[in-house]
Design a protein around this motif. Structure first.
Motif, PDB file in Angstrom:
ATOM      1  N   GLY A 296      -5.125-135.728 -54.240  1.00 40.63           N
ATOM      2  CA  GLY A 296      -5.758-136.831 -53.535  1.00 40.63           C
ATOM      3  C   GLY A 296      -7.245-136.611 -53.359  1.00 40.63           C
ATOM      4  O   GLY A 296      -8.049-137.542 -53.471  1.00 40.63           O
ATOM      5  N   ASN A 297      -7.620-135.365 -53.082  1.00 39.78           N
ATOM      6  CA  ASN A 297      -9.039-135.022 -52.954  1.00 39.78           C
ATOM      7  C   ASN A 297      -9.785-135.300 -54.250  1.00 39.78           C
ATOM      8  O   ASN A 297     -10.909-135.810 -54.234  1.00 39.78           O
ATOM      9  N   GLU A 298      -9.182-134.948 -55.384  1.00 38.93           N
ATOM     10  CA  GLU A 298      -9.802-135.205 -56.677  1.00 38.93           C
ATOM     11  C   GLU A 298      -9.995-136.702 -56.897  1.00 38.93           C
ATOM     12  O   GLU A 298     -11.051-137.156 -57.355  1.00 38.93           O
ATOM     13  N   THR A 299      -8.953-137.467 -56.569  1.00 35.08           N
ATOM     14  CA  THR A 299      -9.022-138.914 -56.749  1.00 35.08           C
ATOM     15  C   THR A 299     -10.081-139.534 -55.848  1.00 35.08           C
ATOM     16  O   THR A 299     -10.873-140.375 -56.285  1.00 35.08           O
ATOM     17  N   MET A 300     -10.123-139.109 -54.580  1.00 33.25           N
ATOM     18  CA  MET A 300     -11.095-139.664 -53.645  1.00 33.25           C
ATOM     19  C   MET A 300     -12.518-139.301 -54.055  1.00 33.25           C
ATOM     20  O   MET A 300     -13.451-140.099 -53.893  1.00 33.25           O
ATOM     21  N   LYS A 301     -12.678-138.100 -54.610  1.00 28.03           N
ATOM     22  CA  LYS A 301     -13.994-137.702 -55.111  1.00 28.03           C
ATOM     23  C   LYS A 301     -14.422-138.612 -56.258  1.00 28.03           C
ATOM     24  O   LYS A 301     -15.586-139.014 -56.351  1.00 28.03           O
ATOM     25  N   SER A 302     -13.472-138.963 -57.139  1.00 28.21           N
ATOM     26  CA  SER A 302     -13.783-139.867 -58.238  1.00 28.21           C
ATOM     27  C   SER A 302     -14.134-141.268 -57.735  1.00 28.21           C
ATOM     28  O   SER A 302     -15.050-141.915 -58.239  1.00 28.21           O
ATOM     29  N   LEU A 303     -13.393-141.732 -56.735  1.00 28.42           N
ATOM     30  CA  LEU A 303     -13.656-143.057 -56.182  1.00 28.42           C
ATOM     31  C   LEU A 303     -15.015-143.124 -55.492  1.00 28.42           C
ATOM     32  O   LEU A 303     -15.722-144.125 -55.594  1.00 28.42           O
ATOM     33  N   ASN A 304     -15.351-142.057 -54.747  1.00 29.82           N
ATOM     34  CA  ASN A 304     -16.639-141.993 -54.040  1.00 29.82           C
ATOM     35  C   ASN A 304     -16.922-143.323 -53.337  1.00 29.82           C
ATOM     36  O   ASN A 304     -17.958-143.963 -53.539  1.00 29.82           O
ATOM     37  N   LEU A 305     -15.995-143.726 -52.491  1.00 33.37           N
ATOM     38  CA  LEU A 305     -16.023-145.074 -51.926  1.00 33.37           C
ATOM     39  C   LEU A 305     -17.214-145.339 -51.014  1.00 33.37           C
ATOM     40  O   LEU A 305     -17.733-146.460 -50.970  1.00 33.37           O
ATOM     41  N   MET A 306     -17.650-144.339 -50.281  1.00 33.29           N
ATOM     42  CA  MET A 306     -18.766-144.570 -49.360  1.00 33.29           C
ATOM     43  C   MET A 306     -20.027-144.980 -50.121  1.00 33.29           C
ATOM     44  O   MET A 306     -20.711-145.950 -49.751  1.00 33.29           O
ATOM     45  N   ASP A 307     -20.356-144.266 -51.179  1.00 33.69           N
ATOM     46  CA  ASP A 307     -21.528-144.638 -51.972  1.00 33.69           C
ATOM     47  C   ASP A 307     -21.302-145.967 -52.676  1.00 33.69           C
ATOM     48  O   ASP A 307     -22.228-146.763 -52.847  1.00 33.69           O
ATOM     49  N   PHE A 308     -20.054-146.209 -53.098  1.00 29.40           N
ATOM     50  CA  PHE A 308     -19.765-147.463 -53.792  1.00 29.40           C
ATOM     51  C   PHE A 308     -19.975-148.661 -52.862  1.00 29.40           C
ATOM     52  O   PHE A 308     -20.523-149.691 -53.275  1.00 29.40           O
TER      53      PHE A 308
END
Length: 319
Positions: A296-308
């Protein structure tokens, strides 16, 4: 930013993504994807295909009724696309690393064919190892469809204008609507704050004299006990004056955008919690919070939602 600068950035990002996926395709057990695109005047039409299955197109061909396109002259559109491709590139790099690790001879899953410059299942042990829980989990973790996630956010943020919904309404009626929507956002915030890494909006709406109202909001992904030093984005303060008949439409449009974004975040979080093989979240035994697993950490890092989601974060290269 000039038209030429943006077009150059798009082409370089598409090329980088496709190049990584061309390499991934050499490892037969992993899905690989490819962007194709057309530019006509100031419109960029594009699609993302699964290169291993011509019948499985994530998006339809350019110029069809369901094609994905952006207006190159629209900076918000352009930034959304660059942000999206950047995250897909990071996910592709992660997949490439996993593919190389699984292709190492000692693993016994894949064998290299010098003539075809490709990897194939080891005829002795490959099929059996594909059913190994750990290897199956590694391969499955690369198959989250990130593109649809970012497309959903684009629908909410890029062309969001809800002021037509309040045409003809009186100011006090709009105030009541804003108050109701803010209450719903607060409820969704209580759900999202239990989920590690998932952004949420914190909003306040109030008045001291029933004439002048104030709305404030920001987004963060920190747990409640970490708010003091948390990263905050999209901070805003807006006022409404019933006496001057000002601000109702602006605040209403903003709360509707936050409401729709919060719904998308809640939907995404539920999908990620429900995902298994591998699990992206696990429930904390004592605090009942949803905590990210290593996958999940890997996926969330890829999503980088805050910057997005950060409207002030521009990712279009300037040179």
């Amino acid at each position: 930013m000039s038209y030429e600068t943006k077009v150059k950035a798009f082409m370089e990002k598409f090329e980088e993504y496709n190049k990584i996926n061309k390499d991934i395709k050499r490892f037969g057990v992993f899905n690989s994807f490819s962007f194709t695109y057309k530019i006509e005047k100031h419109f960029l039409y594009f699609e993302l295909k699964n290169t291993d299955d011509d019948a499985h197109e994530l998006f339809t061909a350019a110029y069809s009724e369901e094609s994905v396109f952006i207006d190159i002259n629209n900076d918000n559109d352009a930034n959304w696309l660059i942000k999206t491709i950047n995250r897909l590139i990071e996910k592709a790099k992660e997949t490439m690393k996993k593919a190389r690790d699984l292709a190492k001879p000692h693993v016994g899953l894949l064998v290299y064919d010098d003539y075809k410059d490709r990897y194939f299942l080891d005829p002795v042990s490959g099929e059996k190892l594909l059913n190994n829980p750990e290897i199956s989990k590694i391969i499955s973790s690369t198959r989250l469809d990130l593109f649809s996630v970012f497309l959903d956010f684009r629908k909410v943020r890029i062309h969001h204008n809800s002021e037509f919904e309040i045409v003809g309404m009186k100011s006090f009626e709009i105030i009541e609507l804003i108050d109701e929507i803010t209450a719903e956002i607060r409820y969704m915030e209580t759900q999202l704050k239990k989920i590690e890494g998932m952004p949420r909006y914190i909003c306040n709406f109030g008045t001291s004299d029933k004439i002048n109202y104030n709305f404030s909001s920001y987004a963060t992904d920190a747990f409640p006990n970490q708010l003091q030093n948390a990263k905050k984005i999209n901070e805003i303060n807006l006022s409404i004056s019933l006496e001057a008949q000002k601000g109702c439409g602006t605040v209403y449009n903003l709360v509707r955008m936050i409401q729709d974004t919060s719904k998308q975040l809640l939907e995404l979080s539920r999908a990620m919690i429900a995902k298994n093989e591998p699990n992206l979240y696990k429930r904390g035994a004592s605090n009942k919070l949803w905590l990210l697993t290593p996958e999940g950490n890997e996926t969330m890092k890829s999503l980088n939602l805050m910057d997005f989601l950060d409207k002030d974060k521009i990712e279009i290269p300037t040179n």
